[in-house]
Design an enzyme around this catalytic site. Structure first.
Site, PDB file in Angstrom:
ATOM      1  N   ASP A  70      31.808 -18.854  22.337  1.00  4.35           N
ATOM      2  CA  ASP A  70      30.858 -19.745  21.669  1.00  4.35           C
ATOM      3  C   ASP A  70      30.716 -19.399  20.194  1.00  4.35           C
ATOM      4  OD1 ASP A  70      29.610 -17.296  22.250  1.00  4.35           O
ATOM      5  OD2 ASP A  70      28.378 -18.155  23.830  1.00  4.35           O
ATOM      6  N   ASN A 139      18.026 -15.762  31.029  1.00  2.00           N
ATOM      7  CA  ASN A 139      17.762 -17.010  31.752  1.00  2.00           C
ATOM      8  C   ASN A 139      18.968 -17.459  32.571  1.00  2.00           C
ATOM      9  OD1 ASN A 139      19.553 -17.930  29.867  1.00  2.00           O
ATOM     10  ND2 ASN A 139      18.168 -19.375  28.865  1.00  2.00           N
ATOM     11  N   HIS A 141      22.131 -17.787  31.499  1.00  3.14           N
ATOM     12  CA  HIS A 141      23.224 -18.508  30.837  1.00  3.14           C
ATOM     13  C   HIS A 141      24.494 -17.662  30.787  1.00  3.14           C
ATOM     14  CE1 HIS A 141      21.818 -17.010  26.582  1.00  3.14           C
ATOM     15  NE2 HIS A 141      22.790 -16.250  27.001  1.00  3.14           N
ATOM     16  N   GLU A 146      22.963 -23.156  28.750  1.00  7.81           N
ATOM     17  CA  GLU A 146      21.580 -22.869  29.117  1.00  7.81           C
ATOM     18  C   GLU A 146      21.248 -23.582  30.437  1.00  7.81           C
ATOM     19  OE1 GLU A 146      20.422 -20.581  27.510  1.00  7.81           O
ATOM     20  OE2 GLU A 146      20.285 -20.853  25.347  1.00  7.81           O
TER      21      GLU A 146
HETATM   22  C1  F6R Z   1      27.842 -14.418  23.833  1.00 12.60           C
HETATM   23  C2  F6R Z   1      27.409 -15.218  24.965  1.00 12.60           C
HETATM   24  C3  F6R Z   1      26.135 -14.985  25.675  1.00 12.60           C
HETATM   25  C4  F6R Z   1      25.775 -13.507  25.849  1.00 12.60           C
HETATM   26  C5  F6R Z   1      24.412 -13.389  26.508  1.00 12.60           C
HETATM   27  C6  F6R Z   1      23.998 -11.951  26.683  1.00 12.60           C
HETATM   28  O1  F6R Z   1      29.109 -14.832  23.381  1.00 12.60           O
HETATM   29  O2  F6R Z   1      28.101 -16.121  25.288  1.00 12.60           O
HETATM   30  O3  F6R Z   1      26.193 -15.593  26.935  1.00 12.60           O
HETATM   31  O4  F6R Z   1      26.760 -12.887  26.627  1.00 12.60           O
HETATM   32  O5  F6R Z   1      23.455 -14.046  25.732  1.00 12.60           O
HETATM   33  O6  F6R Z   1      23.824 -11.377  25.432  1.00 12.60           O
HETATM   34  P1  F6R Z   1      23.608  -9.810  25.281  1.00 12.60           P
HETATM   35  O7  F6R Z   1      24.853  -9.181  25.801  1.00 12.60           O
HETATM   36  O8  F6R Z   1      23.434  -9.589  23.816  1.00 12.60           O
HETATM   37  O9  F6R Z   1      22.425  -9.459  26.108  1.00 12.60           O
END
Ligand code: F6R
Length: 261
Positions: A70, A139, A141, A146
Site C-alpha cells: 500500500d 481493527n 485490516h 479496513e
Molecule cells: C502496512 C500495512 C498495514 C500494517 C498494519 C500493522 O504496509 O499494510 O496493514 O501491516 O497497519 O502495522 P504495524 O505493524 O505498524 O502495527
C-alpha cells in the site's frame, strides 16, 4: 492455516525470515509482497543479515522483485514516511534488491484509480506474488483494507479508519499529518498470492489475531481472508496469541509436526 506461536517477538522475526529466505533460495527471482509498519521490521533486519556478502549460506536478493502492499495518497514526493521511502530504506537497500525491481502504488498519481489498476496489472505482469508478507491492524485490516472491505476487492483507493490514522500518527509529527486516503492492494489481490505470511507481536494485536484465525470469515475482520487461502502461515508471539482459544492445539501441532528427511 499454519499457526506458529513463539515465546518472543525476536522469534517471530527469525521464523518469518527463515520462511522468506527459503522461498528466495528455491527461487532467486521470487516475487515478494512486502508490508511496511513496525511488525515486519525485525524480519527485514534478519533478512539483511542473511543477505550480507559475509553471511554463511548467504541469501541473494539481487534478482528478487518486491511489491508493496500500500501507499498513502497525497504525501509530497520523497516524504520519509511515504511507503516508497520506507520500502527503499528498510527493504530495498538493506537487502540489496535492484531498485528497478521495487514497486509501490503511485500515491501521487493525478488519476489514483488508474494507478491502482496499473498496479494490479504490474503484479500480474510479474507473474503474481510468490509470498505476501502481512502485518495486521488492531481493527483486523491487512494492507489498508479496513473493516467492510470487499473480500474480493482489487487494488484501489481506500479511506483510512480513524483508528488506523491514530495508530500511525507515531510516524508523523502530528496526527493530522497522517493522510486520509491510501492506495492498497485489495483483499482479492492479496488472496491471489501463492503464499501468505502474517506476523504479529504484542497484546494489542491479540483481539485482531483471534478474530482473523478463529472468528467467522467476515469483512468486519478483513484478515479473516487468510482462512480461505490454501497456504497461509501466521507467526505470532505469546502476547499476540493470547486471545486464541485453541493456542495449546496450535502449539502441539508444531511440536508434533512431521519432519521431512
Ligand atoms: C502496512 C500495512 C498495514 C500494517 C498494519 C500493522 O504496509 O499494510 O496493514 O501491516 O497497519 O502495522 P504495524 O505493524 O505498524 O502495527
Amino acid at each position: 492455516m499454519e499457526i506458529i506461536i513463539t515465546d518472543t517477538p525476536d522469534e517471530v522475526a527469525r521464523v518469518a525470515a527463515d520462511i522468506i529466505a527459503g522461498v528466495v533460495r528455491s527461487r532467486p527471482d521470487a516475487v515478494l509482497g512486502v508490508a511496511t509498519g513496525s511488525s515486519p521490521g525485525a524480519t527485514y533486519q534478519r533478512l539483511a543479515k542473511l543477505s550480507a556478502p559475509s553471511a554463511l549460506g548467504r541469501v541473494d536478493f539481487s534478482a528478487v522483485t518486491v511489491f508493496a502492499l500500500d501507499e498513502y495518497v497525497g504525501l509530497p514526493a520523497g516524504h520519509p514516511e511515504s511507503y516508497a521511502a520506507v520500502v527503499s530504506r528498510e527493504i530495498v537497500r538493506p537487502l540489496g534488491i535492484d531498485p528497478a525491481n521495487a514497486h509501490v502504488p503511485d500515491g501521487s498519481a493525478a488519476d489514483a484509480d488508474a494507478a491502482a489498476a496499473a498496479y494490479d496489472a504490474a503484479i500480474a505482469g510479474a507473474g503474481g506474488i510468490d509470498l505476501q508478507l502481512l502485518g495486521i491492524g488492531r481493527n483486523g485490516h491487512v494492507g489498508f483494507n479496513e473493516p467492510s472491505s470487499s473480500l474480493s476487492s482489487r487494488t484501489r483507493v481506500k479511506t483510512l479508519a480513524p483508528q488506523t490514522r491514530a495508530d500511525n500518527a507515531r510516524f508523523f509529527d502530528s496526527p493530522d499529518q497522517v493522510p486520509v486516503h491510501c492506495i492498497t492492494q485489495g483483499l482479492g489481490t492479496i488472496g491471489d498470492a501463492r503464499r501468505l505470511l502474517l506476523v504479529a507481536q504484542g497484546a494489542e494485536k491479540a483481539d485482531a489475531i483471534a478474530h482473523a484465525v478463529e472468528g467467522p470469515l467476515s469483512s468486519r475482520w478483513p484478515a479473516s481472508i487468510l482462512q480461505l487461502h490454501r497456504h497461509a502461515t501466521v507467526v505470532v508471539d505469546d502476547a499476540a496469541a493470547s486471545g486464541l482459544a485453541l493456542a495449546d492445539y496450535y502449539r502441539s501441532v508444531q511440536e508434533f509436526k512431521p519432519r521431512v528427511a
